[in-house]
Design a protein around this motif. Structure first.
Motif, PDB file in Angstrom:
ATOM      1  N   THR A 397       5.370 -51.377  44.010  1.00 54.69           N
ATOM      2  CA  THR A 397       4.675 -50.691  42.867  1.00 54.69           C
ATOM      3  C   THR A 397       5.188 -49.196  42.686  1.00 54.69           C
ATOM      4  N   ALA A 398       5.377 -48.921  41.410  1.00 56.31           N
ATOM      5  CA  ALA A 398       5.982 -47.541  41.056  1.00 56.31           C
ATOM      6  C   ALA A 398       4.798 -46.697  40.335  1.00 56.31           C
ATOM      7  N   TYR A 399       4.677 -45.588  40.875  1.00 56.32           N
ATOM      8  CA  TYR A 399       3.726 -44.636  40.230  1.00 56.32           C
ATOM      9  C   TYR A 399       4.549 -43.283  39.827  1.00 56.32           C
ATOM     10  N   MET A 400       4.141 -43.185  38.403  1.00 54.25           N
ATOM     11  CA  MET A 400       4.888 -42.165  37.780  1.00 54.25           C
ATOM     12  C   MET A 400       3.901 -41.000  37.426  1.00 54.25           C
ATOM     13  N   GLY A 401       4.195 -39.888  38.085  1.00 57.45           N
ATOM     14  CA  GLY A 401       3.181 -38.615  37.685  1.00 57.45           C
ATOM     15  C   GLY A 401       4.199 -37.732  36.718  1.00 57.45           C
ATOM     16  N   GLY A 444       2.614 -44.926  50.028  1.00 61.15           N
ATOM     17  CA  GLY A 444       2.472 -45.358  51.275  1.00 61.15           C
ATOM     18  C   GLY A 444       2.093 -46.941  51.261  1.00 61.15           C
ATOM     19  N   ASP A 445       1.150 -47.617  51.579  1.00 62.99           N
ATOM     20  CA  ASP A 445       0.867 -48.946  50.950  1.00 62.99           C
ATOM     21  C   ASP A 445       0.879 -49.329  49.621  1.00 62.99           C
ATOM     22  N   ASP A 446       1.032 -50.249  49.290  1.00 59.60           N
ATOM     23  CA  ASP A 446       1.358 -50.542  47.933  1.00 59.60           C
ATOM     24  C   ASP A 446       0.224 -50.002  46.897  1.00 59.60           C
ATOM     25  N   ASN A 447      -0.807 -49.894  47.417  1.00 61.26           N
ATOM     26  CA  ASN A 447      -2.057 -49.474  46.720  1.00 61.26           C
ATOM     27  C   ASN A 447      -2.454 -48.218  47.014  1.00 61.26           C
ATOM     28  N   ARG A 448      -1.723 -47.290  47.643  1.00 63.67           N
ATOM     29  CA  ARG A 448      -2.137 -45.814  47.888  1.00 63.67           C
ATOM     30  C   ARG A 448      -0.816 -45.175  47.615  1.00 63.67           C
ATOM     31  N   ALA A 449      -1.088 -44.002  46.953  1.00 61.06           N
ATOM     32  CA  ALA A 449      -0.032 -43.066  46.329  1.00 61.06           C
ATOM     33  C   ALA A 449      -0.645 -41.503  46.236  1.00 61.06           C
ATOM     34  N   ALA A 450      -0.059 -40.553  46.250  1.00 62.85           N
ATOM     35  CA  ALA A 450      -0.513 -39.224  46.201  1.00 62.85           C
ATOM     36  C   ALA A 450       0.294 -38.699  45.069  1.00 62.85           C
ATOM     37  N   PHE A 451      -0.250 -37.602  44.205  1.00 61.09           N
ATOM     38  CA  PHE A 451       0.484 -37.030  43.108  1.00 61.09           C
ATOM     39  C   PHE A 451      -0.120 -35.618  43.290  1.00 61.09           C
ATOM     40  N   ALA A 477      -3.758 -35.320  43.876  1.00 57.11           N
ATOM     41  CA  ALA A 477      -4.518 -36.495  43.275  1.00 57.11           C
ATOM     42  C   ALA A 477      -4.247 -37.572  44.266  1.00 57.11           C
ATOM     43  N   THR A 478      -5.229 -38.531  44.824  1.00 58.02           N
ATOM     44  CA  THR A 478      -4.627 -39.731  45.616  1.00 58.02           C
ATOM     45  C   THR A 478      -5.470 -40.733  44.977  1.00 58.02           C
ATOM     46  N   THR A 479      -4.838 -41.985  44.955  1.00 54.48           N
ATOM     47  CA  THR A 479      -5.352 -43.409  44.719  1.00 54.48           C
ATOM     48  C   THR A 479      -5.195 -44.169  45.787  1.00 54.48           C
ATOM     49  N   TYR A 480      -6.528 -44.871  46.130  1.00 52.76           N
ATOM     50  CA  TYR A 480      -6.496 -46.011  47.213  1.00 52.76           C
ATOM     51  C   TYR A 480      -6.728 -47.368  46.541  1.00 52.76           C
ATOM     52  N   ASP A 481      -6.543 -47.498  45.230  1.00 49.67           N
ATOM     53  CA  ASP A 481      -6.750 -48.814  44.592  1.00 49.67           C
ATOM     54  C   ASP A 481      -5.861 -49.316  43.616  1.00 49.67           C
ATOM     55  N   GLY A 482      -4.476 -48.637  43.743  1.00 48.37           N
ATOM     56  CA  GLY A 482      -3.406 -49.254  43.030  1.00 48.37           C
ATOM     57  C   GLY A 482      -3.212 -48.533  41.741  1.00 48.37           C
ATOM     58  N   GLY A 483      -3.826 -47.302  41.666  1.00 45.38           N
ATOM     59  CA  GLY A 483      -3.620 -46.308  40.590  1.00 45.38           C
ATOM     60  C   GLY A 483      -4.714 -46.640  39.269  1.00 45.38           C
ATOM     61  N   GLN A 484      -5.809 -47.637  39.733  1.00 43.94           N
ATOM     62  CA  GLN A 484      -6.895 -47.707  38.812  1.00 43.94           C
ATOM     63  C   GLN A 484      -7.719 -46.506  38.521  1.00 43.94           C
ATOM     64  N   SER A 485      -7.814 -45.800  39.861  1.00 43.21           N
ATOM     65  CA  SER A 485      -8.763 -44.519  39.802  1.00 43.21           C
ATOM     66  C   SER A 485      -8.027 -43.592  40.936  1.00 43.21           C
TER      67      SER A 485
END
Length: 586
Positions: A397-401, A444-451, A477-485
């Motif tokens: 999963t790609a997260y773009m900030g 990190g895990d596929d549903n976790r990211a930090a911006f 900012a941190t997500t634990y649900d794949g970027g939904q929140s």
């Protein structure tokens, strides 16, 4: 092309816009105009101030906005200027009734886009033919509804402890544009800025120890620490190898270490023919189905940089010792903005983000080990002034900030390598953040990211050194649900990182470019987030005094809360600092 316009812009007597003025309101939300053709370039903005003294050097359009009170809570004023030939380039500046610049879009994007709060006001929209190539332009001003953001995450907010390099380190206060990696075998964080590579270790209480481990002739790297035209560092999380590089024209002075800087190995540095600016190094697994490694080192290493007309990447198949030829990722016909840092997914997909591609922010993507590239944009975005950043989760999963053109902190998620983007949202809205710079993302895990980013609650033109009085902090900012929140926290709540303006306009800047162009963020083996930044407000500034334009090497390290690896949530409190900042040299 990057420009910065400082202070008030001179008036212009001729106005070729047709019509010469217009208005928008909540009942009539759109107006258009056109002008041209233009044949004479006006590149004066590269010197710091646009000169409109000659005929057709600038084109002005008078714009009136009339809306009810409170309308800006859900709406923005959007100005788009577009032209037929994508090889041409026009820049846009918006002046208030007093002639002061309040917004600008001076990239190479087509269209150029400006977003402003939708309030009653009178503006001058100034279009400058930077490289017109005989083109005309069409301008559109519209009142648009702001996208609805989902509710913030209900997760427990993580906290951060901060440490800074001691004054005994030579470049402690010369740390603009830091990059960071973690050797997950030793636990050491490796921090790069200017010509210095610093090793940072943490004891069981989370107290940091900083050491200078810079690459020099004495420890195996004759070309190390000799120049700095864009320093960069990358630590491969799987192989634990750290690369440090100094840009040197169309090549790079690069060495690597496998023992946290005790010894260094010189390398060929980059591919031929690489670019002259904005170098980045990254690495990860090879994509399947193509050429793989030619030595025992298992991962690919990528060196990317940009030139005047394009940007390119070269791949190393021998652990970074040598590189193949540089392959173009895109040209000015595709993207004009600066690119960010290269990231490699677990399946070998390579991403290089860009802040301005056809009116949007985008990623250049390679799925064949850098042989070919495709530009994939985020249609919800508009070009910004800071490089965007991509973090890749364990499942791809790609997260773009990114910093949107209205200055806000936005992030989006892709599950198909940038072909489509989901959950695009403003992660600073819950804290009232109006402007951000230096976005950087890790996962990190596929549903976790930090911006991570620098942010301020003050709106307006943050590059106006004469009047902008915002106070900037480091936010994560941190997500634990794949970027939904996302849950967003101030990582430096008692210690400003900068006061006043921050210039992101390159060489035309004044002393407010002390932080240079970017920050960096990474995770350790337990998923703790570590954000590297240059602290620009130290000493008396940090306790209420005036801005002193420092650039102190600093790291914010996660000290509580769930990490980016769920397997370590149960031991999240171990080995953490308290949330109280710990600074040396303050």
């Amino acid at each position: 092309m990057l420009t910065l316009v400082v202070g008030s812009l001179p008036s212009v007597s001729a106005d070729a816009a047709t019509p010469s003025s217009g208005s928008v309101s909540d009942t009539a939300p759109t107006t258009t105009w056109s002008a041209g053709p233009f044949t004479v370039p006006n590149t004066s903005g590269t010197t710091g101030t646009v000169n409109c003294s000659t005929p057709q050097a600038c084109d002005d359009y008078a714009l009136d906005v009339s809306v009810p009170a409170g309308y800006d809570a859900g709406h923005s004023l959007r100005v788009d200027v577009k032209w037929p030939d994508s090889a041409a380039d026009f820049d846009v500046y918006v002046l208030d009734a007093g002639g002061r610049e309040v917004a600008a879009s001076a990239s190479s994007s087509d269209p150029e886009t400006v977003l402003l709060p939708a309030v009653t006001a009178s503006y001058t929209v100034r279009v400058v033919p930077y490289a017109p190539l005989g083109d005309s332009f069409t301008g559109t001003a519209s009142l648009v509804a702001n996208p609805a953001d989902p509710p913030p995450s209900t997760a427990v907010p993580p906290t951060y402890g901060n440490s800074s390099a001691p004054d005994s380190i030579a470049d402690a206060h010369n740390a603009g544009e830091p990059s960071i990696g973690v050797n997950r075998a030793s636990g050491a964080a490796m921090f790069q800025a200017y010509t210095s590579t610093l090793k940072v270790t943490y004891d069981s209480a989370g107290t940091a120890t900083w050491q200078d481990k810079s690459a020099r002739a004495a420890n195996g790297c004759p070309q190390g620490s000799t120049t700095s035209l864009d320093p960069i560092l990358f630590t491969d999380p799987a192989t634990h190898r750290t690369f440090e590089s100094q840009l040197a024209g169309k090549s790079a002075l690069t060495c690597y270490t496998d023992d946290d800087g005790e010894t260094w190995t010189p390398t060929g540095g980059s591919g031929i023919n690489s670019g002259v600016d904005h170098q980045t190094i990254g690495g990860g697994p090879f994509a399947s189905g193509g050429p793989g490694p030619i030595t025992s080192y298992p991962n690919a290493v990528y060196y990317c940089s940009q030139d005047i007309a394009d940007a390119s990447c070269a791949v190393s198949r021998d652990g970074g010792l040598t590189y193949g030829p540089a392959v173009s990722m895109y040209s000015l016909l595709d993207c004009g903005g600066l690119h960010g840092h290269v990231k490699v997914a677990p399946d070998g997909t390579v991403y290089v983000p860009n802040k301005g591609c056809g009116g949007h922010q985008a990623v250049a993507v390679s799925e064949d080990n850098g042989l070919t590239w495709t530009v994939r944009d985020n249609p919800s975005s508009t070009p910004g002034d800071s490089d965007p950043s991509v973090g890749i989760g364990a499942g791809g999963t790609a997260y773009m900030g990114y910093q949107n053109s209205d200055g806000t902190a936005r992030v989006a998620v892709s599950h198909d390598k940038g072909k489509t983007w989901l959950y695009d949202q403003n992660v600073g809205a819950s804290l009232g953040l109006k402007n951000i710079v230096f976005p950087t993302v890790t996962a990190g895990d596929d549903n976790r990211a930090a911006f991570a980013f620098l942010g301020t609650t003050t709106g307006g033109n943050y590059q106006d050194s004469a009047t902008f009085d915002g106070v900037w902090h480091l936010y994560v900012a941190t997500t634990y649900d794949g970027g939904q929140s996302w849950v967003t926290v101030d990582a430096t709540p008692t210690d400003p990182v900068q006061k006043g303006s921050i210039c992101t306009g390159g060489t035309t800047c004044g002393k407010d470019r002390n932080l240079l162009d970017f920050n960096d963020v990474t995770v350790d083996a337990q998923g703790r987030v570590l954000a590297a930044y240059a602290d620009g407000c130290t000493g008396a500034c940090a306790t209420g005094g005036a801005q002193n334009y420092d650039a102190l090497a600093s790291i914010a390290r996660q000290s509580s809360g769930n990490t980016l690896y769920g397997a370590y949530d149960a031991v999240a409190g171990g080995g953490r600092t308290s949330s109280k900042t710990k600074r040396s040299g303050k």
